[in-house]
Motif scaffolding. Sequence first.
Motif, PDB file in Angstrom:
ATOM      1  N   GLU A  92       0.826  -1.207   0.000  1.00 58.94           N
ATOM      2  CA  GLU A  92       0.000   0.000   0.000  1.00 58.94           C
ATOM      3  C   GLU A  92       0.860   1.256   0.000  1.00 58.94           C
ATOM      4  O   GLU A  92       0.574   2.215  -0.717  1.00 58.94           O
ATOM      5  N   LYS A  93       1.929   1.257   0.796  1.00 63.57           N
ATOM      6  CA  LYS A  93       2.826   2.419   0.833  1.00 63.57           C
ATOM      7  C   LYS A  93       3.510   2.620  -0.510  1.00 63.57           C
ATOM      8  O   LYS A  93       3.635   3.753  -0.981  1.00 63.57           O
ATOM      9  N   LEU A  96       0.966   4.070  -2.874  1.00 59.85           N
ATOM     10  CA  LEU A  96       0.709   5.471  -2.547  1.00 59.85           C
ATOM     11  C   LEU A  96       1.854   6.359  -3.025  1.00 59.85           C
ATOM     12  O   LEU A  96       1.624   7.411  -3.623  1.00 59.85           O
ATOM     13  N   ASN A  97       3.097   5.921  -2.803  1.00 57.83           N
ATOM     14  CA  ASN A  97       4.243   6.701  -3.258  1.00 57.83           C
ATOM     15  C   ASN A  97       4.287   6.805  -4.775  1.00 57.83           C
ATOM     16  O   ASN A  97       4.609   7.858  -5.320  1.00 57.83           O
ATOM     17  N   LYS A 144       1.680   9.319  -5.764  1.00 60.81           N
ATOM     18  CA  LYS A 144       2.138  10.678  -5.469  1.00 60.81           C
ATOM     19  C   LYS A 144       3.161  11.140  -6.501  1.00 60.81           C
ATOM     20  O   LYS A 144       3.106  12.276  -6.969  1.00 60.81           O
ATOM     21  N   ASN A 203       1.596  13.271   3.600  1.00 60.61           N
ATOM     22  CA  ASN A 203       1.770  11.860   3.942  1.00 60.61           C
ATOM     23  C   ASN A 203       0.560  11.399   4.734  1.00 60.61           C
ATOM     24  O   ASN A 203       0.282  11.890   5.808  1.00 60.61           O
ATOM     25  N   ASP A 204      -0.153  10.432   4.191  1.00 63.69           N
ATOM     26  CA  ASP A 204      -1.369   9.934   4.831  1.00 63.69           C
ATOM     27  C   ASP A 204      -1.121   8.607   5.543  1.00 63.69           C
ATOM     28  O   ASP A 204      -2.039   7.838   5.776  1.00 63.69           O
ATOM     29  N   ASP A 205       0.127   8.297   5.912  1.00 61.16           N
ATOM     30  CA  ASP A 205       0.441   7.013   6.560  1.00 61.16           C
ATOM     31  C   ASP A 205      -0.235   6.851   7.911  1.00 61.16           C
ATOM     32  O   ASP A 205      -0.467   5.751   8.365  1.00 61.16           O
TER      33      ASP A 205
END
Length: 167
Positions: free
Chosen positions: A107-108, A111-112, A115, A160-162
């Motif tokens: 998921e990270k 997301l990166n 972005k 950053n939505d972590d």
Amino acid sequence: MGVKNLWSLLEPTGRRVNIEALGGKRVAVDASIWLVQFIKAMRDERGDMLPNAHLIGFFRRICRLLYHRISPVMVFDGATPALKRRTTAARRRIRENQQGQVRRTAEKLLLNAMKASALKQAMENKNRAGSGAEPGAGPSAHAATAGPSADLENEVDLTNDDDDDDD
């Protein structure tokens, strides 16, 4: 799970026997081990278990034993001992935690990548807007004539939505 070092314990008394030497005899078979072997080993090209792998495996091995005139006697375990249940549960927890970590990492990474793609697109849009302006006028001159909302069109939220665990 099995008995640790079983083979080294049996090695002094054990000997390999050719399958033909067992013809006409009864042989006890640990059915549980066969089940685990078939479920783990019989996979398709994607790594998924073949449908009815346990049945196919049992059938093939029994046919081979019968071909050699060996009478198999299937032995099924009783209830699972408490130690084995605890060990199996611990292994399951570890496996589930690892799968969760892999999912979060994926998921990270996604997301990166999203972005980076949004940032690249915003930069391309900004460059296109800057090159389409009057000669000698840069992006700031375009923004000054178009008003404050022109720059907001090309802005992308890259925070950053972590920390959000709402799912």
